[in-house]
Design a protein around this motif. Structure first.
Motif, PDB file in Angstrom:
ATOM      1  N   SER A 197       1.025   3.950  -2.897  1.00  0.00           N
ATOM      2  CA  SER A 197       0.675   5.321  -2.537  1.00  0.00           C
ATOM      3  C   SER A 197       1.791   6.291  -2.923  1.00  0.00           C
ATOM      4  CB  SER A 197       0.401   5.408  -1.032  1.00  0.00           C
ATOM      5  OG  SER A 197       0.089   6.722  -0.663  1.00  0.00           O
ATOM      6  N   ILE A 224      -5.826   1.339  -0.224  1.00  0.00           N
ATOM      7  CA  ILE A 224      -4.744   1.829   0.637  1.00  0.00           C
ATOM      8  C   ILE A 224      -5.314   2.298   1.979  1.00  0.00           C
ATOM      9  CG2 ILE A 224      -3.061   3.707   0.897  1.00  0.00           C
ATOM     10  CD1 ILE A 224      -2.648   3.397  -2.242  1.00  0.00           C
ATOM     11  N   ASP A 225      -6.401   3.061   1.957  1.00  0.00           N
ATOM     12  CA  ASP A 225      -7.031   3.531   3.192  1.00  0.00           C
ATOM     13  C   ASP A 225      -7.541   2.363   4.027  1.00  0.00           C
ATOM     14  OD1 ASP A 225      -6.491   6.169   2.601  1.00  0.00           O
ATOM     15  OD2 ASP A 225      -8.526   6.613   1.887  1.00  0.00           O
ATOM     16  N   HIS A 226      -8.106   1.365   3.380  1.00  0.00           N
ATOM     17  CA  HIS A 226      -8.594   0.178   4.085  1.00  0.00           C
ATOM     18  C   HIS A 226      -7.452  -0.513   4.833  1.00  0.00           C
ATOM     19  CE1 HIS A 226     -10.772  -3.486   4.986  1.00  0.00           C
ATOM     20  NE2 HIS A 226      -9.778  -4.167   4.425  1.00  0.00           N
ATOM     21  N   ALA A 283       0.832  -1.209   0.000  1.00  0.00           N
ATOM     22  CA  ALA A 283       0.000   0.000   0.000  1.00  0.00           C
ATOM     23  C   ALA A 283       0.864   1.255   0.000  1.00  0.00           C
ATOM     24  CB  ALA A 283      -0.938  -0.002   1.209  1.00  0.00           C
ATOM     25  N   GLU A 284       1.910   1.262   0.819  1.00  0.00           N
ATOM     26  CA  GLU A 284       2.778   2.433   0.872  1.00  0.00           C
ATOM     27  C   GLU A 284       3.545   2.614  -0.435  1.00  0.00           C
ATOM     28  OE1 GLU A 284       2.479   4.823   3.106  1.00  0.00           O
ATOM     29  OE2 GLU A 284       0.921   3.494   3.867  1.00  0.00           O
ATOM     30  N   ARG A 287      -4.608   0.807   5.805  1.00  0.00           N
ATOM     31  CA  ARG A 287      -4.149   1.670   6.904  1.00  0.00           C
ATOM     32  C   ARG A 287      -5.093   1.587   8.101  1.00  0.00           C
ATOM     33  NH1 ARG A 287      -2.458   6.771   3.037  1.00  0.00           N
ATOM     34  NH2 ARG A 287      -0.376   6.008   2.515  1.00  0.00           N
ATOM     35  N   MET A 288      -6.397   1.553   7.851  1.00  0.00           N
ATOM     36  CA  MET A 288      -7.362   1.434   8.940  1.00  0.00           C
ATOM     37  C   MET A 288      -7.227   0.081   9.640  1.00  0.00           C
ATOM     38  SD  MET A 288     -10.806   3.460   7.719  1.00  0.00           S
ATOM     39  CE  MET A 288     -11.153   2.336   6.388  1.00  0.00           C
ATOM     40  N   TYR A 336      -6.633   4.184  -3.890  1.00  0.00           N
ATOM     41  CA  TYR A 336      -6.603   4.916  -2.629  1.00  0.00           C
ATOM     42  C   TYR A 336      -7.605   4.348  -1.624  1.00  0.00           C
ATOM     43  CZ  TYR A 336      -3.245   8.414  -4.149  1.00  0.00           C
ATOM     44  OH  TYR A 336      -2.102   9.051  -4.566  1.00  0.00           O
ATOM     45  N   ALA A 337      -8.733   3.826  -2.097  1.00  0.00           N
ATOM     46  CA  ALA A 337      -9.698   3.189  -1.190  1.00  0.00           C
ATOM     47  C   ALA A 337      -9.082   1.939  -0.555  1.00  0.00           C
ATOM     48  CB  ALA A 337     -10.980   2.835  -1.937  1.00  0.00           C
ATOM     49  N   THR A 361      -8.761   6.150  -7.753  1.00  0.00           N
ATOM     50  CA  THR A 361      -9.668   6.234  -6.611  1.00  0.00           C
ATOM     51  C   THR A 361      -9.805   4.875  -5.934  1.00  0.00           C
ATOM     52  OG1 THR A 361     -10.881   8.053  -7.621  1.00  0.00           O
ATOM     53  CG2 THR A 361     -12.026   6.818  -5.902  1.00  0.00           C
TER      54      THR A 361
END
Length: 91
Positions: free
Chosen positions: A30, A67-69, A26-27, A71-72, A64-65, A61
């Motif tokens: 990103s 990636i955010d998942h 993910a990083e 990270r959460m 990034y969704a 998009t």
């Protein structure tokens, strides 16, 4: 960097719940996208005969969704680990 491979490896890690690997991918993705790199090719398959390729803006998009998942999920796991009760040392 090959963003197509990065996204594939990221999604595989998420599916297999390998969150540390997922976070690494993910990083990387990103960073790539943040530096203006092109979005990976993202296809959605509805069945054996129908699929679409997302336009680059939607692919970005989607990335990034994901990636955010990741990270959460990493944050949730950190909170869970931090709140686990540690056994008292024996005297």
């Amino acid at each position: 960097m090959d963003p197509d491979t990065a996204l594939e490896e990221l999604l595989n890690a998420v599916e297999e719940e390998r969150w540390n690997d997922a976070a690494d991918h993910a990083e990387d993705l990103s960073d790539w996208l943040g530096r203006g790199g092109f979005a990976p090719k993202t296809e959605i398959h509805f069945d054996r005969h129908r699929s679409i390729t997302l336009p680059a803006c939607l692919s970005k998009t989607f990335c990034y969704a994901v990636i955010d998942h990741v990270r959460m999920e990493q944050a949730r796991q950190s909170r869970t680990t931090a709140h686990q009760v540690q056994p008292s040392p024996l005297p």
